[in-house]
Write a protein that holds these residues in place. Structure first.
Motif, PDB file in Angstrom:
ATOM      1  N   SER A 109       0.421  13.190  -8.002  1.00 31.02           N
ATOM      2  CA  SER A 109       1.375  11.938  -7.763  1.00 31.02           C
ATOM      3  C   SER A 109       0.635  11.133  -6.754  1.00 31.02           C
ATOM      4  N   LYS A 110      -0.601  11.559  -6.337  1.00 36.38           N
ATOM      5  CA  LYS A 110      -1.475  11.044  -5.349  1.00 36.38           C
ATOM      6  C   LYS A 110      -1.128  10.974  -4.199  1.00 36.38           C
ATOM      7  N   LYS A 111      -0.566  12.017  -3.945  1.00 41.68           N
ATOM      8  CA  LYS A 111      -0.007  12.519  -2.408  1.00 41.68           C
ATOM      9  C   LYS A 111      -1.023  13.549  -1.733  1.00 41.68           C
ATOM     10  N   ILE A 112      -1.519  13.258  -0.571  1.00 44.69           N
ATOM     11  CA  ILE A 112      -2.260  14.081   0.070  1.00 44.69           C
ATOM     12  C   ILE A 112      -1.542  15.206   0.635  1.00 44.69           C
ATOM     13  N   ILE A 113      -1.846  16.210   0.078  1.00 43.76           N
ATOM     14  CA  ILE A 113      -0.786  17.592   0.530  1.00 43.76           C
ATOM     15  C   ILE A 113      -1.788  18.413   1.229  1.00 43.76           C
ATOM     16  N   ALA A 114      -3.095  18.215   1.876  1.00 42.52           N
ATOM     17  CA  ALA A 114      -3.535  19.081   2.663  1.00 42.52           C
ATOM     18  C   ALA A 114      -4.914  18.465   2.844  1.00 42.52           C
ATOM     19  N   PHE A 115      -5.644  18.777   4.234  1.00 43.85           N
ATOM     20  CA  PHE A 115      -6.853  18.102   4.583  1.00 43.85           C
ATOM     21  C   PHE A 115      -7.551  18.890   5.592  1.00 43.85           C
ATOM     22  N   ASN A 116      -8.639  18.592   5.742  1.00 46.75           N
ATOM     23  CA  ASN A 116      -9.548  19.338   6.941  1.00 46.75           C
ATOM     24  C   ASN A 116      -9.653  18.593   8.254  1.00 46.75           C
ATOM     25  N   GLN A 117     -10.041  19.314   9.337  1.00 44.01           N
ATOM     26  CA  GLN A 117     -10.523  18.687  10.416  1.00 44.01           C
ATOM     27  C   GLN A 117     -11.122  17.265  10.410  1.00 44.01           C
ATOM     28  N   ALA A 118     -12.284  17.390   9.560  1.00 44.36           N
ATOM     29  CA  ALA A 118     -13.267  16.348   9.257  1.00 44.36           C
ATOM     30  C   ALA A 118     -12.597  15.101   8.775  1.00 44.36           C
ATOM     31  N   PHE A 119     -11.778  15.369   7.890  1.00 43.40           N
ATOM     32  CA  PHE A 119     -11.100  14.249   7.311  1.00 43.40           C
ATOM     33  C   PHE A 119     -10.119  13.498   8.305  1.00 43.40           C
ATOM     34  N   GLN A 120      -9.447  14.412   9.237  1.00 45.16           N
ATOM     35  CA  GLN A 120      -8.429  13.997  10.119  1.00 45.16           C
ATOM     36  C   GLN A 120      -9.148  13.054  11.101  1.00 45.16           C
ATOM     37  N   LEU A 121     -10.338  13.814  11.828  1.00 45.14           N
ATOM     38  CA  LEU A 121     -11.400  12.806  12.569  1.00 45.14           C
ATOM     39  C   LEU A 121     -11.847  11.431  11.983  1.00 45.14           C
ATOM     40  N   LEU A 122     -12.106  11.377  10.824  1.00 48.32           N
ATOM     41  CA  LEU A 122     -12.620  10.292   9.848  1.00 48.32           C
ATOM     42  C   LEU A 122     -11.369   9.138  10.140  1.00 48.32           C
ATOM     43  N   VAL A 123     -10.274   9.592   9.832  1.00 55.85           N
ATOM     44  CA  VAL A 123      -9.184   8.696   9.747  1.00 55.85           C
ATOM     45  C   VAL A 123      -8.812   8.278  11.195  1.00 55.85           C
ATOM     46  N   ARG A 124      -8.844   9.078  12.076  1.00 52.47           N
ATOM     47  CA  ARG A 124      -8.632   8.474  13.485  1.00 52.47           C
ATOM     48  C   ARG A 124      -9.614   7.705  13.865  1.00 52.47           C
ATOM     49  N   ARG A 125     -11.051   7.900  13.648  1.00 48.79           N
ATOM     50  CA  ARG A 125     -12.171   6.913  14.071  1.00 48.79           C
ATOM     51  C   ARG A 125     -12.168   5.647  13.258  1.00 48.79           C
ATOM     52  N   GLN A 126     -11.822   5.797  11.924  1.00 49.34           N
ATOM     53  CA  GLN A 126     -11.987   4.460  11.021  1.00 49.34           C
ATOM     54  C   GLN A 126     -10.532   3.623  11.287  1.00 49.34           C
ATOM     55  N   LEU A 127      -9.398   4.477  11.268  1.00 48.89           N
ATOM     56  CA  LEU A 127      -8.157   3.562  11.209  1.00 48.89           C
ATOM     57  C   LEU A 127      -7.586   4.268  12.444  1.00 48.89           C
ATOM     58  N   PRO A 128      -7.731   3.838  13.741  1.00 50.08           N
ATOM     59  CA  PRO A 128      -7.028   4.191  14.874  1.00 50.08           C
ATOM     60  C   PRO A 128      -5.744   3.942  15.089  1.00 50.08           C
ATOM     61  N   ALA A 129      -4.860   4.767  15.491  1.00 51.48           N
ATOM     62  CA  ALA A 129      -3.374   4.603  15.493  1.00 51.48           C
ATOM     63  C   ALA A 129      -2.940   4.035  16.800  1.00 51.48           C
ATOM     64  N   GLU A 130      -1.814   3.406  17.029  1.00 51.04           N
ATOM     65  CA  GLU A 130      -1.304   3.077  18.509  1.00 51.04           C
ATOM     66  C   GLU A 130      -1.055   4.410  19.140  1.00 51.04           C
ATOM     67  N   PRO A 131      -1.303   4.223  20.477  1.00 49.84           N
ATOM     68  CA  PRO A 131      -1.296   5.367  21.551  1.00 49.84           C
ATOM     69  C   PRO A 131       0.290   6.010  21.178  1.00 49.84           C
ATOM     70  N   SER A 132       1.185   5.224  21.023  1.00 45.07           N
ATOM     71  CA  SER A 132       2.714   5.788  20.802  1.00 45.07           C
ATOM     72  C   SER A 132       2.996   6.487  19.527  1.00 45.07           C
ATOM     73  N   ASP A 133       2.077   6.277  18.655  1.00 42.55           N
ATOM     74  CA  ASP A 133       2.144   6.803  17.242  1.00 42.55           C
ATOM     75  C   ASP A 133       1.586   8.268  17.247  1.00 42.55           C
ATOM     76  N   ALA A 134       2.479   9.210  16.967  1.00 45.11           N
ATOM     77  CA  ALA A 134       2.083  10.760  16.808  1.00 45.11           C
ATOM     78  C   ALA A 134       1.431  11.085  15.664  1.00 45.11           C
ATOM     79  N   GLY A 135       1.400  10.144  14.535  1.00 49.97           N
ATOM     80  CA  GLY A 135       0.605  10.639  13.362  1.00 49.97           C
ATOM     81  C   GLY A 135       0.381   9.275  12.661  1.00 49.97           C
TER      82      GLY A 135
END
Length: 212
Positions: free
Chosen positions: A122-148
């Motif tokens: 259903s095109k839902k991300i159900i698991a990911f590794n730390q490298a992908f998490q870092l990529l998302v944080r780097r390319q798509l930074p969230a607001e400081p108040s956003d926990a996820g």
């Protein structure tokens, strides 16, 4: 009686992994150390017995001899062979189920040094590794108040159903497709190399970020 059995088997073929050929007994002679044993077994159990012997790195004759030595003297050798085959198949199935689990998929992702994630049908991300998490944080930074990144959106150049179809046709060849992840007004585009996850009960893809 044989016609009744054949009719019953055919009527259940749509629901059960069973064919008439599986249940028809076959007589074969097994030789071990000059000793000849005539055994009548269903074709299914002959196939299972051969696989069982190969898993033990043994011959068919030696495996039958080993089973015979463990069976009671007054017992039925063919029954002992069926039980041995059934128990081996059950243990093998248990081992495969442990391998074909989301927990094992997650372990594979964690071992991968490049960004990677698991994607459901259903095109839902159900698991990911730390490298992908870092990529998302780097390319798509969230607001400081956003926990996820609950607003993260994923789009693939290829339809997920088409990816599954291509992997079904040639599972040894990864499918390469472009993808875009976005959050708020930011977008990141790169390529994915996708394979089918080793899971038996659900359709899951393993996607590895291969380049931007």
């Amino acid at each position: 009686m044989r016609d009744d059995v054949a009719t019953a088997v055919r009527s259940s073929e749509a629901d059960l992994p069973l064919s008439l050929e599986d249940v028809v007994p076959e007589f074969r002679v097994v030789v071990r150390g000059g000793n000849r044993r005539g055994i009548r077994l269903e074709r299914f159990f002959w196939t299972a017995l051969k696989r069982f012997a190969m898993s033990r790195k043994s011959t068919l004759g030696q495996t039958v001899e080993d089973i015979s030595s463990l069976a009671p003297e007054t017992g039925n050798l063919t029954s002992a062979i069926r039980v041995a085959c059934a128990r081996w198949l059950a243990e093998e199935n248990t081992d495969l189920r442990k391998l074909a689990s989301l927990r094992r998929v997650n372990a594979l992702l964690m071992a991968c040094p490049s960004p990677a994630f698991a994607l459901s049908s259903s095109k839902k991300i159900i698991a990911f590794n730390q490298a992908f998490q870092l990529l998302v944080r780097r390319q798509l930074p969230a607001e400081p108040s956003d926990a996820g990144r609950h607003d993260l959106k994923l789009a693939l150049d290829l339809n997920v159903a088409d990816i599954f179809a291509r992997l079904a046709a040639d599972g040894d060849k990864p499918v390469v497709t472009g993808f875009v992840i976005g959050a708020a007004d930011r977008r990141y585009r790169a390529q994915l190399s996708i394979v089918r996850a080793p899971m038996s009960e659900s359709e899951v893809l393993l996607a590895f970020v291969s380049g931007s």
